[in-house]
Design a protein around this motif. Structure first.
Motif, PDB file in Angstrom:
ATOM      1  N   ARG A  43      41.872  36.246  37.126  1.00  0.00           N
ATOM      2  CA  ARG A  43      42.641  36.593  38.330  1.00  0.00           C
ATOM      3  C   ARG A  43      43.070  38.052  38.294  1.00  0.00           C
ATOM      4  NH1 ARG A  43      46.392  31.541  37.875  1.00  0.00           N
ATOM      5  NH2 ARG A  43      44.946  29.929  38.497  1.00  0.00           N
ATOM      6  N   TYR A  44      43.508  38.512  37.137  1.00  0.00           N
ATOM      7  CA  TYR A  44      43.933  39.901  37.003  1.00  0.00           C
ATOM      8  C   TYR A  44      42.766  40.843  37.261  1.00  0.00           C
ATOM      9  CZ  TYR A  44      45.501  44.262  34.975  1.00  0.00           C
ATOM     10  OH  TYR A  44      45.812  45.579  34.779  1.00  0.00           O
ATOM     11  N   GLN A  45      41.605  40.528  36.711  1.00  0.00           N
ATOM     12  CA  GLN A  45      40.425  41.373  36.906  1.00  0.00           C
ATOM     13  C   GLN A  45      40.015  41.404  38.373  1.00  0.00           C
ATOM     14  OE1 GLN A  45      38.881  43.422  34.893  1.00  0.00           O
ATOM     15  NE2 GLN A  45      40.255  42.932  33.204  1.00  0.00           N
ATOM     16  N   GLN A  46      40.083  40.257  39.053  1.00  0.00           N
ATOM     17  CA  GLN A  46      39.719  40.214  40.466  1.00  0.00           C
ATOM     18  C   GLN A  46      40.684  41.048  41.296  1.00  0.00           C
ATOM     19  OE1 GLN A  46      39.689  36.056  41.439  1.00  0.00           O
ATOM     20  NE2 GLN A  46      37.649  35.703  40.601  1.00  0.00           N
ATOM     21  N   GLN A  47      41.982  40.955  41.028  1.00  0.00           N
ATOM     22  CA  GLN A  47      42.959  41.731  41.773  1.00  0.00           C
ATOM     23  C   GLN A  47      42.827  43.212  41.459  1.00  0.00           C
ATOM     24  OE1 GLN A  47      46.739  40.071  40.760  1.00  0.00           O
ATOM     25  NE2 GLN A  47      46.512  38.308  42.104  1.00  0.00           N
ATOM     26  N   HIS A  48      42.554  43.528  40.226  1.00  0.00           N
ATOM     27  CA  HIS A  48      42.446  44.929  39.815  1.00  0.00           C
ATOM     28  C   HIS A  48      41.195  45.580  40.409  1.00  0.00           C
ATOM     29  CE1 HIS A  48      43.352  48.402  37.409  1.00  0.00           C
ATOM     30  NE2 HIS A  48      42.134  48.396  36.916  1.00  0.00           N
ATOM     31  N   GLN A  50      39.724  44.744  43.278  1.00  0.00           N
ATOM     32  CA  GLN A  50      39.692  44.738  44.734  1.00  0.00           C
ATOM     33  C   GLN A  50      40.091  46.088  45.306  1.00  0.00           C
ATOM     34  OE1 GLN A  50      42.112  41.511  46.092  1.00  0.00           O
ATOM     35  NE2 GLN A  50      40.515  39.990  45.830  1.00  0.00           N
ATOM     36  N   ASN A  51      41.145  46.707  44.803  1.00  0.00           N
ATOM     37  CA  ASN A  51      41.628  47.983  45.312  1.00  0.00           C
ATOM     38  C   ASN A  51      41.439  49.051  44.239  1.00  0.00           C
ATOM     39  OD1 ASN A  51      42.467  46.823  47.692  1.00  0.00           O
ATOM     40  ND2 ASN A  51      44.503  46.366  46.933  1.00  0.00           N
TER      41      ASN A  51
END
Length: 84
Positions: A43-48, A50-51
């Motif tokens: 989840r952290y990698q996906q959020q990081h 994205q932007n």
């Protein structure tokens, strides 16, 4: 005699369950913790990702109002006339 046999068997079964739990529960908890950590990292990698750094994402932009000049109308100059 049947009561003693029942108690002995019950105590042996509970003792076996206790020994098995001492071995299996830590292994099960370790697997659960590893799985939860992996999900949190994903989840952290996906959020990081994205932007990217330095970029701003705007989800909503309000519609722009058209500028039509003065909304109240044209201004008319006047002089005040005093009557005697």
């Amino acid at each position: 005699m049947a009561i003693l046999k029942f108690l002995f068997i019950t105590i042996c079964i509970l003792w076996l369950i206790k020994m098995i739990a001492r071995v299996l529960l830590p292994i099960a908890f370790q697997k659960m913790m590893t799985k939860a950590q992996n999900q949190a990292n994903q989840r952290y990698q996906q959020q990081h990702n994205q932007n990217p750094d330095g970029r701003i994402k705007v989800d909503y932009m309000p519609p722009k109002e058209k500028n039509r000049g003065d909304q109240a109308g044209d201004f008319v100059e006047y002089e005040e006339i005093k009557t005697p």
